[in-house]
Write an enzyme that holds these catalytic residues in place. Structure first.
Site, short mmCIF file in Angstrom:
data_model
loop_
_atom_site.label_atom_id
_atom_site.label_comp_id
_atom_site.label_asym_id
_atom_site.label_seq_id
_atom_site.Cartn_x
_atom_site.Cartn_y
_atom_site.Cartn_z
N GLY A 138 53.54 62.50 39.31
CA GLY A 138 54.94 62.21 39.60
C GLY A 138 55.18 60.74 39.86
N CYS B 159 62.42 57.87 47.35
CA CYS B 159 61.87 56.89 46.41
C CYS B 159 62.98 56.35 45.51
CB CYS B 159 60.77 57.53 45.56
SG CYS B 159 59.98 56.40 44.40
N GLY C 125 59.98 65.52 44.34
CA GLY C 125 61.08 66.11 43.60
C GLY C 125 61.42 67.53 43.98
N GLY D 189 57.43 65.77 50.57
CA GLY D 189 57.75 64.89 51.68
C GLY D 189 58.97 65.33 52.45
N ARG E 291 61.75 62.17 63.08
CA ARG E 291 62.90 62.57 63.91
C ARG E 291 64.17 62.79 63.08
NH1 ARG E 291 61.43 58.04 68.60
NH2 ARG E 291 59.21 58.46 68.47
#
Length: 386
Positions: free
Chosen positions: A214, A221, A262, A283, A295
């Site tokens: 990826g 990103c 993605g 992520g 957070r």
């Protein structure tokens, strides 16, 4: 192959998660009886899900929790946890910054030197918590950090950059020798990121143990905007999986493919696995966990770049605990909670008893799959991540 985009110039059509759908199978399986585990260098992991090496996503504590649930989480050795003894105040400065100042503040916070003793300490913290210690660095620091990490007890080492190849031309510095690095390590080596068949094959021939697939699809990103680079994840995964299968036929060595970025919903994860991935790296979905260090905020790995940032800080909010994100119960209908339940149910519906069988699922090009019959949901902004 491909379509004409101009005189003498063709371009290949490529597909992302929103462009395809999975076809239900002629046989269905009880979701509770499917095997979703995957294997890396003879070690089996219960969940085919990895938390990405981003400071808003993975801390030593988050890595420990992810390992407790059967998954993996990668700690970024270029990040805040190896630069600051107590990163809490730094994290607070980043998340409390205005949007206009966020990138500048992130750049300044990452100007602090990386400390070798903190690398040792963070790995020790993860190991004491009982989790597998997976850590990453960029190629230029890979040889040094890999040895430090291995000595500290790391279980897996990841070398990650925007684009990684087996052949890198440079006269200003000596490129990392991946073959040499692999020979020096007694622990598995994962390399990323890559999106093409040829580059995957060459990296596999270097002896790497798994590949991250990826370029630019991550929620935080901006490489695609800044550099114009990228291949949609379904095509990138399918091409990389084809290289994996060819390499396996030629050598008998199976190199897992990990689709990286993605994916925001369980459906995206299922599509990545059906496109050929052995596991996925995520992520933003985990940045929404109560246990995540960001957070409710998430920023790209290249956001701190001093001259050309290729990431941004985004607000993702807090959706629930890590356990809820992985296993539910889901209290939203948008597919962002209970990712494991989604994988199991999808596998049952296509008749796949394990990940290898899921990789053989029939794919169809279906750009209307998310909108067909959904006029009321669209009007009311329901049924999608929010």
């Amino acid at each position: 192959m491909g379509m004409w985009v101009g005189r003498g110039r063709k371009a290949r059509v490529a597909y992302g998660f929103d462009d395809i759908a999975l076809v239900p199978g002629a046989v269905t399986v009880n979701p509770n009886e499917v095997d979703i585990s995957w294997e890396l260098c003879g070690r089996r992991f219960d969940l085919p899900i990895i938390a990405a090496a981003m400071d808003g996503v993975v801390s030593p504590g988050m890595a420990t929790e992810m390992g407790r649930h059967g998954g993996l989480a990668v700690l970024n050795l270029e990040g805040l946890f190896s630069r600051y003894e107590n990163p809490d105040d730094v994290l607070q400065r980043i998340v409390s910054a205005s949007q206009e100042e966020a990138t500048k503040i992130i750049q300044s916070m990452y100007g602090e030197p990386i400390k070798e003793e903190l690398i040792h300490r963070r790995i020790t913290e993860i190991k004491k918590g009982g989790g597998p210690a997976v850590v990453s660095s960029i190629p230029s620091r890979a040889e040094r950090f890999a040895q430090i990490a291995q000595e500290a007890g790391a279980d897996i080492f990841v070398v990650q950059s925007t684009v990684t190849t087996a052949r890198h031309i440079a006269t200003e510095y000596t490129p990392v020798d991946l073959r040499k690095l692999k020979k020096q390590l007694a622990i598995p080596l994962i390399i990323g990121n890559v999106v093409t068949y040829e580059a995957c094959l060459e990296l596999m021939e270097c002896g790497v143990d798994a590949l991250l697939v990826g370029v630019g699809p991550g929620a935080a990103c901006t490489s695609r905007e800044v550099l114009g680079l990228g291949v949609p994840q379904v095509t990138a995964t399918a091409d990389s999986a084809a290289a994996r299968d060819f390499h396996y036929k030629q050598t008998g060595r199976y190199v897992p493919i990990i689709t990286d970025g993605g994916m925001t919903t369980g459906g995206d994860v299922c599509k990545a696995l059906a496109s050929g991935a052995d596991a996925v790296m995520i992520g933003s979905a985990f940045a929404r966990a109560v246990e995540a260090p960001g957070r409710g905020y998430h920023w790209g790995m290249a956001t701190p770049h001093q001259n050309l940032p290729r990431g941004t800080r985004i607000r993702v909010g807090i959706a629930g605990t890590l356990e809820q994100i992985l296993f539910g119960p889901a209290f939203t209908e948008d597919g962002t909670l209970n990712l494991v339940g989604a994988i199991r149910t999808c596998m049952g519906s296509v008749g796949a008893q394990n990940i290898r069988e899921l990789q053989q699922t029939e794919l169809i090009i279906a750009p209307a799959i998310k909108t067909e019959g959904k006029v009321f949901q669209q009007a009311q902004k329901l049924g999608r991540p929010r």
